[in-house]
Design a protein around this motif. Structure first.
Motif, short mmCIF file in Angstrom:
data_model
loop_
_atom_site.label_atom_id
_atom_site.label_comp_id
_atom_site.label_asym_id
_atom_site.label_seq_id
_atom_site.Cartn_x
_atom_site.Cartn_y
_atom_site.Cartn_z
N LEU A 190 18.96 30.34 38.82
CA LEU A 190 18.41 29.34 39.74
C LEU A 190 17.19 29.87 40.48
CD1 LEU A 190 21.75 27.91 41.13
CD2 LEU A 190 20.07 26.68 39.77
N GLY B 78 18.00 25.58 33.60
CA GLY B 78 19.24 25.18 34.27
C GLY B 78 20.40 25.60 33.39
N ALA B 147 22.29 22.70 38.26
CA ALA B 147 21.34 23.10 37.23
C ALA B 147 20.20 22.09 37.12
CB ALA B 147 22.05 23.24 35.89
N LEU B 155 17.68 22.61 29.81
CA LEU B 155 19.06 22.72 30.30
C LEU B 155 19.86 23.49 29.26
CD1 LEU B 155 21.12 21.76 32.45
CD2 LEU B 155 21.48 19.72 31.06
#
Lengths: 284, 357
Positions: A190, B78, B147, B155
């Motif tokens: 993140l 993510g 995410a 992703l």
């Protein structure tokens, strides 16, 4: 259901020896301490009763209270250094190979496997006036007279930290090991750089280990006797020394009891404080 | 523009090769699945895209930027894990906000974006809960929101439904696919579950022993497997080894004579022929006339009741043993078939698929 509880009752009897041992060696002496601390000691005669002489003496003789706070301060300093030195070791143990982990674990626990006398004589050889460190420094001309490395607080702190480091590292390692590494990976995916992952994730999640380790080391440090005696050489006084002296030199059991109870209360206060902190942080 | 591109990516651990030269791309908005048995290198590949593992050789680019040696926190990906990996000491809202904080998004902007992400996964009411107070499915939704909120280039999903029970898994599958199509987000999905792969993907990459076995649309993977491994791994299949006979007109597959519709060269041997069990029809001998090409007779040797389908083992006369599945429509014919029954076996020409190579 009833059969089950019957079985539990049966198992309770297995606890009997332990319970008896605890009662005989822990509860009875503590009650005796409590009773004795209120006794009066005059002209080498102990009178059981309800007197506050000993407690008044603690607070008014000008030295006992000072040494008590010195003991608390020393214990906090020792706990601090154990945490600072132990945390990287625990982190390392968590991430290294199983083989390396065993080596590190052995290194951390090794002071506990060594006799206290051997350990302190070893420190003497290293830190003494003509120990390895001072000899080398003088030979290299870095100092003209030996540095005071022992018979002072430094020596006491160093030697106690050395022994008690394992009591910090083991709970820390346990707490760190129970953190699933994918939580840290999630943080770094993140966008958190590794120092941020440590501060935001690893450190707070290892808090139970930090509290457990600190409490343990603090309790042990408050009661440590022999190492400060050898390493401090009467220049560093702690409450356990005062208690011992009171019993051995003056046969003043009541005063010793009062001081011992004070030590016990201080430890109890710290335990409650640390569990309170943990609950507070846990709820946040 | 492709979101993710891997060029001859290799990962070796000492002597062990985990991933052997993989080329792979995920186009913008595409849902690509890495499918394979455990130990095939699919998770290693995903972790290389995320940046946790550095490839031994090859190049990797995300959004047309070379990212081969870039650490994970400097990639905008993510990631959703099988075990959710939520931050247990933070509320749902704080979990989702974390990535925005790391990206130094303004505080005033964070609130609405977190709210938007939570609405996306229908969890707007649970923002103040701790992860431990949520069910598995809810936790996985939080992980998804966390995410997605950083608007990643890609992703990455690592067996995200592995820890959920079957009903919830099927439900989440549909939900995730709808979400992915709505947001048009490029997705790389890792799974060992072929149902998940077939139902969700735009493209499937079947992996085996660190190599790509086949890349294709779900229909291509299932209907036209390029290797025996893919034919075996995806769905149930009968794979027979045969040789071309009668001047190239037929194939003798372990005693079963099939038309050579793939036009394999006359005299060729060791040809793998695949017949899917659901394409084969069996009826009790003499019960009705069949008009398909390969009429043969056989005997039922085993029958397994699986609810919606019944799976039979049929020993073809002077031929191989075929696995046959029939939909459980409740028809009398199906119910009457028991072990030892003689059956007529038939399948259309289109059911016969000759594996290339």
């Amino acid at each position: 259901m009833s059969r089950n509880s019957d079985e539990n009752y049966g198992a309770l009897w297995l606890l009997t020896p332990t319970v008896l041992l605890y009662v005989a060696t822990f509860f009875v002496p503590i009650i005796m301490l409590g009773v004795l601390s209120f006794a009066r000691f005059e002209m080498s005669v102990t009178t059981i009763g309800f007197y506050f002489d000993n407690y008044i003496k603690i607070f008014s003789d000008g030295i006992t209270l000072k040494i008590f706070f010195q003991t608390v301060r020393l214990s906090l300093v020792i706990t601090f250094w154990c945490l600072i030195l132990g945390y990287p070791v625990a982190l390392m143990m968590r991430s290294c190979s199983p083989k390396m982990k065993m080596v590190l674990l052995f290194c951390v626990v090794s002071p506990l496997l060594t006799s206290i006398i051997v350990r302190n004589v070893a420190w003497l050889l290293i830190l003494g006036r003509s120990g390895i460190i001072n000899d080398t420094l003088i030979q290299w001309g870095l100092t003209s007279k030996p540095l005071p490395l022992m018979y002072n607080e430094f020596g006491v702190i160093l030697a106690v930290v050395h022994v008690y480091l394992s009591f910090m590292v083991l709970p820390l390692f346990g707490a760190l090991n129970s953190i699933n590494s994918s939580i840290e990976e999630a943080a770094s995916s993140l966008g958190a750089p590794s120092w941020r992952v440590f501060l935001s994730i690893t450190l707070p999640l290892s808090l139970p280990g930090i509290m457990a380790g600190c409490t343990l080391v603090f309790i042990l440090s408050m009661g440590v006797y022999l190492t400060p005696v050898i390493m401090g050489g009467n220049f560093v006084l702690t409450l356990p020394m005062l208690i011992t002296e009171s019993v051995r030199e003056q046969y003043d059991w009541p005063f010793a009891s009062a001081m011992a109870l004070m030590l016990l209360l201080a430890i109890g206060f710290m335990v409650i404080l640390s569990s309170g902190v943990q609950k507070l942080v846990g709820r946040r | 523009m492709s979101s993710v591109e891997l060029k001859s990516i290799v990962k070796k651990y000492g002597e062990v090769t985990a991933v052997a030269s993989i080329d792979l791309s995920v186009e913008s908005g595409e849902f690509v699945t890495l499918l394979g048995p455990s130990g095939c290198g699919k998770t290693t590949t995903l972790r290389m895209v995320a940046g946790f593992i550095r490839p031994t050789s090859g190049t990797l680019s995300i959004g047309d930027v070379d990212m081969t040696g870039v650490p994970p926190h400097q990639r905008t990906v993510g990631l959703v894990f099988q075990n959710y990996a939520l931050f247990p000491h933070m509320t749902v809202r704080k979990n989702v906000e974390f990535g925005l904080k790391m990206q130094k998004v303004l505080t005033s902007e964070r609130g609405p974006r977190v709210q938007e992400a939570l609405e996306l996964v229908q969890l707007e009411a649970l923002g103040e809960r701790m992860p431990a107070e949520l069910s598995g499915g809810q936790q996985q939704r939080v992980a998804l929101a966390r995410a997605l909120v950083i608007r990643p280039d890609v992703l990455l999903l690592d067996e995200p439904f592995g820890a959920l029970d079957k009903q919830l898994r099927d439900h989440m599958r549909v939900e995730l696919r709808e979400l992915q199509q709505k947001l048009k987000i490029s997705t790389l999905f890792v799974t060992h579950d072929q149902d998940e792969a077939l139902s969700m993907s735009d493209r499937i990459v079947v992996m085996s022993e660190g190599k790509v076995s086949q890349v294709g649309k779900p229909t291509e993977i299932y209907e036209k497997p390029q290797t025996r491994f893919v034919a075996d791994f995806i769905g149930r299949s009968n794979i027979l080894v045969g040789k071309v006979e009668s001047k190239g007109k037929t194939i003798n597959a372990e005693g079963l004579i099939l038309p050579n519709k793939g036009n394999v060269v006359a005299g060729a041997e060791g040809i793998s022929v695949m017949i899917r069990p659901e394409c084969v029809e069996i009826t009790q001998s003499g019960s009705k006339a069949t008009s398909t090409s390969a009429d043969v007779k056989g005997k039922v040797t085993a029958s397994i009741y699986l609810g919606s389908i019944v799976q039979y083992s049929v020993q073809i006369n002077k031929g191989p043993n075929l696995v046959v599945t029939q939909n459980n429509t409740g028809s009398e014919n199906l119910k009457n078939l028991t072990v030892g029954d003689d059956v007529d076996v038939s399948f259309p020409d289109s059911a016969i698929y000759i594996l290339p190579g």
